[in-house]
Design a protein around this motif. Structure first.
Motif, PDB file in Angstrom:
ATOM      1  N   LEU A 190       1.038  -0.849   0.130  1.00  0.00           N
ATOM      2  CA  LEU A 190       0.301  -0.057  -0.396  1.00  0.00           C
ATOM      3  C   LEU A 190       1.421   1.172   0.088  1.00  0.00           C
ATOM      4  O   LEU A 190       0.427   2.417  -0.518  1.00  0.00           O
ATOM      5  CB  LEU A 190      -0.350  -0.154   1.018  1.00  0.00           C
ATOM      6  N   ARG A 191       2.175   1.049   0.584  1.00  0.00           N
ATOM      7  CA  ARG A 191       3.206   2.236   0.819  1.00  0.00           C
ATOM      8  C   ARG A 191       3.600   2.597  -0.611  1.00  0.00           C
ATOM      9  O   ARG A 191       3.444   4.177  -1.304  1.00  0.00           O
ATOM     10  CB  ARG A 191       3.725   2.041   1.980  1.00  0.00           C
ATOM     11  N   VAL A 192       3.872   1.455  -1.130  1.00  0.00           N
ATOM     12  CA  VAL A 192       4.590   2.322  -2.248  1.00  0.00           C
ATOM     13  C   VAL A 192       3.665   2.247  -3.516  1.00  0.00           C
ATOM     14  O   VAL A 192       3.782   3.313  -4.225  1.00  0.00           O
ATOM     15  CB  VAL A 192       5.291   0.619  -2.867  1.00  0.00           C
ATOM     16  N   ALA A 193       2.307   1.645  -3.347  1.00  0.00           N
ATOM     17  CA  ALA A 193       1.419   1.978  -4.466  1.00  0.00           C
ATOM     18  C   ALA A 193       1.507   3.947  -3.961  1.00  0.00           C
ATOM     19  O   ALA A 193       0.781   4.344  -5.262  1.00  0.00           O
ATOM     20  CB  ALA A 193       0.268   1.399  -3.869  1.00  0.00           C
ATOM     21  N   ARG A 194       1.042   3.454  -3.095  1.00  0.00           N
ATOM     22  CA  ARG A 194       0.965   5.687  -2.837  1.00  0.00           C
ATOM     23  C   ARG A 194       2.276   6.989  -3.282  1.00  0.00           C
ATOM     24  O   ARG A 194       1.564   7.810  -3.936  1.00  0.00           O
ATOM     25  CB  ARG A 194       0.581   5.682  -1.628  1.00  0.00           C
ATOM     26  N   VAL A 195       3.121   6.451  -3.462  1.00  0.00           N
ATOM     27  CA  VAL A 195       4.092   6.417  -3.336  1.00  0.00           C
ATOM     28  C   VAL A 195       4.457   6.920  -5.508  1.00  0.00           C
ATOM     29  O   VAL A 195       3.997   7.866  -5.820  1.00  0.00           O
ATOM     30  CB  VAL A 195       5.483   6.341  -3.100  1.00  0.00           C
ATOM     31  N   ASN A 196       3.975   5.865  -5.972  1.00  0.00           N
ATOM     32  CA  ASN A 196       3.826   5.737  -7.478  1.00  0.00           C
ATOM     33  C   ASN A 196       3.220   6.596  -8.136  1.00  0.00           C
ATOM     34  O   ASN A 196       2.890   7.269  -8.554  1.00  0.00           O
ATOM     35  CB  ASN A 196       3.773   4.203  -7.582  1.00  0.00           C
ATOM     36  N   ALA A 197       2.180   6.513  -7.300  1.00  0.00           N
ATOM     37  CA  ALA A 197       1.011   7.184  -8.067  1.00  0.00           C
ATOM     38  C   ALA A 197       1.321   8.698  -7.540  1.00  0.00           C
ATOM     39  O   ALA A 197       0.642   9.835  -8.247  1.00  0.00           O
ATOM     40  CB  ALA A 197      -0.554   7.100  -6.525  1.00  0.00           C
ATOM     41  N   ALA A 198       1.190   8.645  -6.406  1.00  0.00           N
ATOM     42  CA  ALA A 198       1.824  10.962  -5.912  1.00  0.00           C
ATOM     43  C   ALA A 198       3.373  11.216  -7.449  1.00  0.00           C
ATOM     44  O   ALA A 198       3.113  11.343  -8.060  1.00  0.00           O
ATOM     45  CB  ALA A 198       2.757  10.588  -5.334  1.00  0.00           C
ATOM     46  N   TYR A 199       3.645   9.262  -7.149  1.00  0.00           N
ATOM     47  CA  TYR A 199       5.297  10.366  -8.759  1.00  0.00           C
ATOM     48  C   TYR A 199       4.229  10.466  -9.524  1.00  0.00           C
ATOM     49  O   TYR A 199       4.272  11.639 -10.905  1.00  0.00           O
ATOM     50  CB  TYR A 199       6.206   8.797  -8.480  1.00  0.00           C
ATOM     51  N   ALA A 200       3.471   9.841 -10.195  1.00  0.00           N
ATOM     52  CA  ALA A 200       2.942   9.729 -11.361  1.00  0.00           C
ATOM     53  C   ALA A 200       2.126  10.730 -12.022  1.00  0.00           C
ATOM     54  O   ALA A 200       1.952  11.444 -12.922  1.00  0.00           O
ATOM     55  CB  ALA A 200       2.279   8.381 -11.714  1.00  0.00           C
ATOM     56  N   GLY A 201       0.797  11.410 -10.553  1.00  0.00           N
ATOM     57  CA  GLY A 201       0.442  12.674 -10.342  1.00  0.00           C
ATOM     58  C   GLY A 201       0.922  13.778 -11.021  1.00  0.00           C
ATOM     59  O   GLY A 201       0.807  14.721 -11.066  1.00  0.00           O
ATOM     60  N   LYS A 202       2.614  14.115 -10.474  1.00  0.00           N
ATOM     61  CA  LYS A 202       3.043  15.196 -10.460  1.00  0.00           C
ATOM     62  C   LYS A 202       3.983  15.242 -11.517  1.00  0.00           C
ATOM     63  O   LYS A 202       3.812  16.035 -12.285  1.00  0.00           O
ATOM     64  CB  LYS A 202       4.934  14.371  -8.833  1.00  0.00           C
TER      65      LYS A 202
END
Length: 233
Positions: free
Chosen positions: A20-32
């Motif tokens: 879950l933590r990695v998914a949130r980080v990857n999503a935050a990266y992609a959203g930027k």
């Protein structure tokens, strides 16, 4: 290659990772990254399949190690069911068998964990360039075909081009920072974006410049020595 969810709109991304933590980080990266929007996250293959059954996305950032089945098994099922969503593998799996299978099943890119924001941004920007290259016509001349394949990856410094005292992973890190930049960068800027020391960044930049991978330019200020700035060729 998908046709696009909304003409003129952002590219929709589904992030699939069991952590879950990695998914949130990857999503935050992609959203930027400009031009991309995260449509959702999934942590199991079944969740990803259910999401894609009810919503259309352009791109899936897909981990290979999922609790219910592998990412590549999910890709096979998606293709069998007629889903042509584009795939970028984002995974710690680095064995050649998995990488080769990903290529055969149509993954457009393969990003090995751990990675930096610059590394993911470069992959996403390459994908966006690919989508732009494919727009506007049913046939392509050789120049456009070359641009399409360049967008899929571009040149990278191979291990044989690095002296034994240099790390291929560090070279890839510097390369991804330069490829993801909007313009030429100084050695200090490369160091800050890659979390390397300035001396290490400078050493790899000089090597890449000597091998023709990086273009060096000089920026003259009002006083003092000109600043060396580097851009990926």
């Amino acid at each position: 290659m998908t046709a696009g969810t909304k003409p003129g709109g952002p590219l929709e991304v589904l992030v699939v990772d069991d952590d879950l933590r990695v998914a949130r980080v990857n999503a935050a990266y992609a959203g930027k990254v400009a031009g991309f929007r995260v449509a959702g996250q999934a942590h199991r293959a079944a969740e990803a399949l259910a999401f894609l059954e009810r919503a259309e996305v352009d791109l899936v950032l897909l981990d290979h190690y999922l609790p219910d089945e592998t990412g590549l098994a999910l890709v096979r099922r998606l293709r069998q069911l007629g889903h042509h969503t584009d795939i970028i593998m984002v995974t710690a799996a680095r064995d050649f068998a998995t990488v080769q299978a990903a290529m055969r099943h149509g993954a457009l890119q393969y990003l090995v964990k751990p990675f930096t924001f610059a590394g993911l941004r470069a992959k996403l920007e390459g994908y966006a360039a690919l989508r732009r290259a494919l727009d506007g016509g049913s046939e392509a001349g050789q120049d456009q075909v070359d641009r399409i394949f360049d967008a899929l990856g571009g040149a990278s410094a191979g291990p044989a081009e690095l002296p034994k005292s240099h790390s291929a992973l560090t070279g890839d890190l510097v390369r991804e920072v330069l490829r993801g930049a909007e313009g030429p960068l100084s050695a200090q800027e490369v160091a800050e974006r890659s979390s390397l020391s300035r001396q290490t960044a400078q050493r790899y930049l000089k090597l890449l410049e000597r091998t023709g991978r990086v273009r060096l330019s000089l920026k003259y200020g009002e006083t003092g020595r000109p600043e060396h700035r580097y851009a990926w060729v």
